[in-house]
Motif scaffolding. Sequence first.
Motif, mmCIF file in Angstrom:
data_model
loop_
_atom_site.group_PDB
_atom_site.id
_atom_site.type_symbol
_atom_site.label_atom_id
_atom_site.label_comp_id
_atom_site.label_asym_id
_atom_site.label_seq_id
_atom_site.Cartn_x
_atom_site.Cartn_y
_atom_site.Cartn_z
ATOM 1 N N ARG A 78 0.831 -1.228 0.028
ATOM 2 C CA ARG A 78 0.013 0.127 0.167
ATOM 3 C C ARG A 78 0.945 1.230 -0.148
ATOM 4 N N VAL A 132 -6.282 -10.008 1.264
ATOM 5 C CA VAL A 132 -7.294 -9.699 0.389
ATOM 6 C C VAL A 132 -7.643 -8.363 0.797
ATOM 7 N N LEU A 133 -7.768 -7.769 1.854
ATOM 8 C CA LEU A 133 -8.249 -6.513 2.078
ATOM 9 C C LEU A 133 -7.374 -5.477 1.561
ATOM 10 N N SER A 134 -6.021 -5.711 1.584
ATOM 11 C CA SER A 134 -5.119 -4.939 0.803
ATOM 12 C C SER A 134 -5.094 -4.756 -0.614
ATOM 13 N N GLN A 135 -5.478 -6.005 -1.286
ATOM 14 C CA GLN A 135 -5.712 -6.240 -2.545
ATOM 15 C C GLN A 135 -6.959 -5.152 -2.980
ATOM 16 N N LYS A 136 -7.940 -5.431 -2.147
ATOM 17 C CA LYS A 136 -9.079 -4.621 -2.509
ATOM 18 C C LYS A 136 -8.926 -3.139 -2.515
ATOM 19 N N ARG A 137 -8.203 -2.462 -1.387
ATOM 20 C CA ARG A 137 -7.927 -1.132 -1.218
ATOM 21 C C ARG A 137 -7.171 -0.625 -2.425
ATOM 22 N N VAL A 139 -6.781 -2.018 -5.375
ATOM 23 C CA VAL A 139 -7.774 -1.796 -6.779
ATOM 24 C C VAL A 139 -8.647 -0.659 -6.435
ATOM 25 N N GLU A 140 -9.174 -0.203 -5.389
ATOM 26 C CA GLU A 140 -9.976 0.730 -5.280
ATOM 27 C C GLU A 140 -9.099 2.023 -5.833
ATOM 28 N N PRO A 149 -7.814 -10.594 -8.233
ATOM 29 C CA PRO A 149 -7.968 -9.206 -7.573
ATOM 30 C C PRO A 149 -8.452 -8.162 -8.048
ATOM 31 N N HIS A 204 -12.224 -7.292 -12.259
ATOM 32 C CA HIS A 204 -13.626 -6.381 -12.388
ATOM 33 C C HIS A 204 -13.169 -4.717 -12.551
#
Lengths: 257, 239
Positions: B131, B156-161, B163-164, B182, B185
């Motif tokens: 991050r 997974v949470l870091s991947q999500k952040r 990508v956002e 990851p 989409h």
Amino acid sequence: MDSIFAIPLISAIVSIAGNLAVFRKASFLIAGVAHSALAGVALAIFLASISIELDYFLVATLFAIFFALLATTFSKFSDIDTGIGVSFALAMAIAVILISLTRGYTAKLWAFLFGELFLMTEKDFLYISIALVAILLIFGFFYDKLIFFLFDPEGAEASGINTRLIDAIVVAIVAIAVVAVIRAVGAILAYSIFVAPSAVAKKFSKSVAQSLIYSFLITLICLILGLIVSSAIPISASAISAFIASIIYLLVAIEKS
Amino acid sequence: MAIEAKDLSYSYGKTIALENLSFKIDDGEIIAILGPNGAGKTTLLKCILGLLRANGEISVLGRDPRKDKKVLNMISYVPQRSSLSIDLPIKVLDVLKMTCKEIDSEILRHLELENKLDLLFRELSGGFQQRVLIARALMKRPKVLLLDEPFNGVDVLSQKRIVEVLERSGATTLVVVHNINPVLHAVHRVMLLNKKLVAFGKANEVFRRENMVKVYGAEIPLVVCEEGVVHPLYGDQHG
């Protein structure tokens, strides 16, 4: 007397160069540069034996920088350790050839091999002072780029930093530092004096500045203890200092693992 | 047009790394680059940066990066974490300031880094280290963002952040991944690479049996997710 005044300056030089070498993951560079400098000293002594007087500091610095850059060039073909190893062996071969060709001057070379912390002259003090000023100026000027490069070489290059130049600056600082203190600590013992305090400091530090300060203090203590012990018993001060530095590293390594 | 390549080739000595790549990438597109080890993915990023002098034509934001180094001011590159000297005693704040002296609190907030600035980088988890590297790249406000395997070893949470913030940045983004899931989409198109450009297009057009066999030399199971997007199912995901 010169030795006592020189010790803080030596410690500062050793701290900056040692940390750079450790951060660069090329601590073996210290040993390589020290032995390359020895080849330069051997050349200066050889030339003196045939009545060509050249300043040993200048010749040794040029040799050290040349062989250190050669090592980083060789490392492109394999890895940094192999590059340093090959160039170091080449420098040592030259040193041995020159020593063999020189009659009656080997005692002088002995001092550079093992160091004479107790027998430093005003000239040595001058060299150390010049080297420290040069290193501080270069290190201060390129500080941000050096740290960026040492932490993230690919990111630094992608940001437009000339990483070849920065790497050459790391090598040049190490070379100048080793040559400046080689007569005090010796080519063979330089490795532990430079690397052990920096490696220990890095483990405990919360910033680069702290690592520099800690390694400065560890080196200072090692060198002062070396002087004190060797004034009481007839043992080389640089050998005692290197011994203490290595023991500190060993104890920290055992404790940390 | 953000990036354009025509007959782009690069070799390491006699070993061909990239062979006659031609493609166009529009402003703001997010592209995933996939391929096996040694497919030339990282090499392609370095050719786009101009760090490797490829043969053929390459244009980034209308400039040739091999000749015009000023284009690097508009590109951010996030290298693989394995290339960093992670054990250096450097604080997160110092890492962020390496490319940009002004700290963007909005980016810090999105990546949940506000309370990490005084910590040592080496003391962070792999996810938070990544991050920080993404935050550093975004604070430069790049027009082109190149990321080399940013999801490796990242939770997974870091991947999500991550990508956002990539989606929010608006930068033309090329992201090298081994596992596309990851970022599936978020990407507009997928590039399948194995020294040559095997396929380049929407995920549903690219993830086809024949393309996967061409790239990986083996059958890779393909599944369709709830949103109707095809994606490969990797060996370690069958469980």
